[in-house]
Structure formats: C-alpha cells, structure tokens
Design a protein around this motif. Sequence first.
Motif, PDB file in Angstrom:
ATOM      1  N   MET A   1       0.828  -1.208   0.000  1.00 47.52           N
ATOM      2  CA  MET A   1       0.000   0.000   0.000  1.00 47.52           C
ATOM      3  C   MET A   1       0.861   1.255   0.000  1.00 47.52           C
ATOM      4  O   MET A   1       0.555   2.236  -0.688  1.00 47.52           O
ATOM      5  N   GLU A  30      -3.179  -4.773  -2.350  1.00 48.71           N
ATOM      6  CA  GLU A  30      -2.428  -5.492  -1.317  1.00 48.71           C
ATOM      7  C   GLU A  30      -2.755  -6.986  -1.347  1.00 48.71           C
ATOM      8  O   GLU A  30      -1.862  -7.832  -1.271  1.00 48.71           O
ATOM      9  N   ARG A  34      -0.157 -10.031  -2.299  1.00 50.10           N
ATOM     10  CA  ARG A  34       0.119 -11.094  -1.332  1.00 50.10           C
ATOM     11  C   ARG A  34      -0.129 -12.473  -1.943  1.00 50.10           C
ATOM     12  O   ARG A  34       0.640 -13.415  -1.710  1.00 50.10           O
TER      13      ARG A  34
END
Length: 243
Positions: A1, A30, A34
Amino acid sequence: MAAIFAEVALRAAKEHLTHEAYLWELATHERDLRIQRRTTRLLRASGLPAEKTFRTLDLGKLPSAIQVQMARLKSGTFLEIATNVVAIGKPGVGKSHALAAVGHELVTQGHPVLWLPTSTLVQRLLAAKRDLRLPQELAKLDKFACVILDDLGYIQQDRDEMEVLFTFFSERYERKSIMLSTNLVFSEWERIFKHPMTALAAIDRIVHHSVILDMMEVESYRATEATIFQQAQETNAETASLK
C-alpha cells in the motif's frame, strides 16, 4: 500500500472516487500482491516440474471418465477430506503430467504441495531414521497439504526402506492427501513391500479414501511420437531414393 497510495489517490481524485472506493483499491492491490507472492513462494518450495501444467496437458488423449475426474481434482476439494489420488498406467501415458497439473492448480489456490520422486522420499526418510530424527522429518512433511510421489513402481526396497515408506503412508492416513503415480497395479505392490500383509496394509491406507486414475489402456504418447518420427524418416528416405 505504501508503494502505491499516492498514485491511487491521484487516480481516485480524477475519477471522483469515494474514500471507501479509494481504500478498496488499496486493499485489493495489497491482496493481489500477497496472493502473487504466496503463489511464487509455494511454487518454489513445491519442486513441481514447471512445464507440466493443465495448459500443456492434452486432456483429449485421456478417456472421458478420467477427464471428468481431472476436472473435479482441479477444484482441490479432495484435500478437505484427505482423499488420495493414484494414477496407474504404463510408462509414457501422462501419469506424472496429470498429477503435476493438479499440483500446480493446488498451489494457485494457496495449498502447500511437495513433488518428489518416490525414491528420493524414501532415501530422505531413511537418512532421518538413521539420524534418529524420523519424527521431525515426518513433521516437516506434514506441513504440506498434499505430497505427490512420482514413479512408485520403480523402487526396489529393502526392509528398512519399505518400513519408512509404510510409516509415511500411515502418518498421513485420513489426515493429509497423497498423490502418487505407479506402473504397477495393486496386485503387484508386493514387489515393493516384499510381504503380502504389508502390501495389503499399504494399499488399504492409500485406497480407503481415494480417486483412481486408471490409465492402463491409454496409449503411450512417447511410443506414438516415436512411431510418427520413424514413419517420417522412412518417408524421407523413400523420397530421397526416388530423386
């Protein structure tokens, strides 16, 4: 972010996004990043052959029943009840490719997977047993939702090797999934486990909750390619002689 918040803020201002929509954009970025990092990490740890995916698997050469089974396995739901998968067939029919393709799908879904030749696993467990750390090694393997063992039929074990493989099967029984490929039908597993009762017990643990991919009647793609290549050579030779 932190890397993109300013860029997304400028775009949000231009597009008149609400604060909630701006935060959604950041959170989505985000999340996606991930997932990408997790997939890369799991794939690196899996040892899966990179080229053996569904994209490169010719499902059309497999019987329709196996195609249906593969579609179901692709969802990964079989892991929820620790179902095993056994691909049985002659050399060159695509057993390893089919299991690896499922393995790649599991990784993209976030499941830790380990791909190993059966002989490598046996030697790994045998070394751990000699060093009195077999429980620790089994605990490491237990972290994988699915362990894929390639070429079960190509190992000829002594008693110690048979025992560690049987222990591995027993440890995962009804807890974690095993996928394995073999060129031996179940009646021939005594060649691996040496003793009829031990072979029967091993089969029981694998087959009790399992999906069987029976490829015994599938024609070897390697043999087919070799035949095509030989025919092409003969055709070229005949053409050259006519000239």
